[in-house]
Motif scaffolding. Structure first.
Motif, PDB file in Angstrom:
ATOM      1  N   LEU A 102       0.812  -1.220   0.000  1.00 51.85           N
ATOM      2  CA  LEU A 102       0.000   0.000   0.000  1.00 51.85           C
ATOM      3  C   LEU A 102       0.845   1.271   0.000  1.00 51.85           C
ATOM      4  CD1 LEU A 102      -2.835  -0.971   2.517  1.00 51.85           C
ATOM      5  CD2 LEU A 102      -3.108  -0.564   0.062  1.00 51.85           C
ATOM      6  N   VAL A 103       2.010   1.225   0.641  1.00 51.00           N
ATOM      7  CA  VAL A 103       2.848   2.427   0.716  1.00 51.00           C
ATOM      8  C   VAL A 103       3.937   2.434  -0.343  1.00 51.00           C
ATOM      9  CG1 VAL A 103       2.397   2.669   3.189  1.00 51.00           C
ATOM     10  CG2 VAL A 103       4.466   1.464   2.431  1.00 51.00           C
ATOM     11  N   GLU A 104       3.954   1.411  -1.218  1.00 55.38           N
ATOM     12  CA  GLU A 104       4.926   1.376  -2.306  1.00 55.38           C
ATOM     13  C   GLU A 104       4.650   2.537  -3.256  1.00 55.38           C
ATOM     14  OE1 GLU A 104       4.989   0.315  -5.756  1.00 55.38           O
ATOM     15  OE2 GLU A 104       7.186   0.332  -5.736  1.00 55.38           O
ATOM     16  N   ARG A 105       5.685   3.277  -3.633  1.00 56.22           N
ATOM     17  CA  ARG A 105       5.511   4.543  -4.342  1.00 56.22           C
ATOM     18  C   ARG A 105       4.768   4.389  -5.660  1.00 56.22           C
ATOM     19  NH1 ARG A 105       4.400   9.091  -2.869  1.00 56.22           N
ATOM     20  NH2 ARG A 105       5.939   8.800  -1.209  1.00 56.22           N
ATOM     21  N   ASP A 106       5.069   3.355  -6.440  1.00 57.38           N
ATOM     22  CA  ASP A 106       4.370   3.194  -7.712  1.00 57.38           C
ATOM     23  C   ASP A 106       2.891   2.916  -7.501  1.00 57.38           C
ATOM     24  OD1 ASP A 106       6.664   3.670  -9.083  1.00 57.38           O
ATOM     25  OD2 ASP A 106       6.861   1.664  -9.945  1.00 57.38           O
ATOM     26  N   TYR A 107       2.578   2.142  -6.466  1.00 60.01           N
ATOM     27  CA  TYR A 107       1.165   1.880  -6.165  1.00 60.01           C
ATOM     28  C   TYR A 107       0.446   3.180  -5.824  1.00 60.01           C
ATOM     29  CZ  TYR A 107      -2.976   0.627  -3.559  1.00 60.01           C
ATOM     30  OH  TYR A 107      -4.273   0.568  -3.109  1.00 60.01           O
ATOM     31  N   ILE A 108       1.069   4.002  -5.012  1.00 60.58           N
ATOM     32  CA  ILE A 108       0.458   5.269  -4.623  1.00 60.58           C
ATOM     33  C   ILE A 108       0.248   6.159  -5.846  1.00 60.58           C
ATOM     34  CG2 ILE A 108       0.887   7.422  -3.378  1.00 60.58           C
ATOM     35  CD1 ILE A 108      -0.092   5.188  -1.590  1.00 60.58           C
TER      36      ILE A 108
END
Length: 210
Positions: A101-107
C-alpha cells in the motif's frame, strides 16, 4: 488465462511493465493500446490475446502491485490451527499488505485512478475490484479459516475483514498518498503488532449479557 499462466508468460510481463511505466509517466487516459504495444515490444494482436482491453491491463498492473507471486495469500498457506499461528498469519498478511500500500508506484497509480474516475467512472470500479476488494477477500478467507478452527468468535466475517484492512488503508492514505513525495522520507511507522492484538481481542471478545 489464469493468474499463474499469466505470470509465467514473458509477453504478459513485458506488457505489464510497459503499462506501469506509461501510466505513471502520462496518466491512464493519455496512453493508447498502440503505445502500450510499442513500449512493450509486442504487436497489438499479441496484446489483445493477453488482455481484452486497456482497463484489464490497468487492473492487472494494480492487482500485481497488491498481490505478488512471491508472497502467497492466505488461501495458499496452511490454515492457522492455534492462536499463535493465527497471530503470525495476521502479522504476515498485514506486513505484506502495508508494504504494498505504501509502495511509491502503487500510490502514484492510485492517484491516477482518483484523478481519472470523475471522467472515467469504470476506472474507479476497476481499481476497487482489483485492489480493495481483493485485500478484503483475502482477509475474509483467513478469518473464516480461523472461525472454523474456533480461534475467533462467531463474528460477521465481512465486518471483521474491514476491521482488519481499513486501518492499513487509512494509514497509507494519510501518511503517503496525501503527502507530497520527499526523497529519503520514510512513511510514519504503523504498529502492526498492536493492530493485530487489538483486532484479535475484538474478534475473540465474548458478547456481554444484558
Amino acid at each position: 488465462m489464469d493468474r499463474d499462466t499469466m505470470d509465467d508468460d514473458p509477453k504478459v510481463r513485458q506488457i505489464r511493465a510497459a503499462a506501469r511505466t506509461l501510466f505513471l509517466r502520462h496518466g491512464y487516459a493519455e496512453v493508447s493500446t498502440a503505445s502500450l504495444a510499442k513500449e512493450a515490444g509486442v504487436s497489438k494482436e499479441t496484446l489483445y490475446t493477453r488482455y481484452p482491453s486497456k482497463e484489464a491491463i490497468l487492473a492487472d498492473v494494480l492487482e500485481h502491485l497488491i498481490t505478488t507471486p512471491e508472497d502467497p495469500g492466505p488461501a495458499d498457506r496452511p490454515a492457522p490451527a492455534t492462536p499463535s499461528e493465527l497471530e503470525d498469519e495476521l502479522r504476515h498478511f498485514a506486513r505484506h499488505l502495508l508494504a504494498e500500500l505504501v509502495e511509491r508506484d502503487y500510490i502514484e497509480l492510485a492517484r491516477i485512478v482518483v484523478a481519472e474516475t470523475p471522467r472515467l467512472p469504470h476506472i474507479g470500479e476497476t481499481f476497487r475490484r482489483a485492489v480493495p476488494e481483493r485485500a478484503l477477500h483475502r482477509a475474509r478467507d483467513l478469518l473464516a479459516a480461523a472461525r472454523r478452527a474456533e480461534l475467533v468468535g462467531d463474528v460477521d466475517l465481512d465486518a471483521a475483514a474491514r476491521l482488519f484492512v481499513a486501518p492499513l488503508v487509512i494509514h497509507a492514505l494519510l501518511n503517503v498518498m496525501l503527502v507530497a513525495p520527499a526523497e529519503g522520507r520514510p512513511a510514519d511507522a504503523f504498529d502492526i503488532d498492536a493492530h493485530v492484538a487489538l483486532v484479535l481481542r475484538a474478534l475473540s471478545a465474548k458478547e456481554r449479557t444484558s
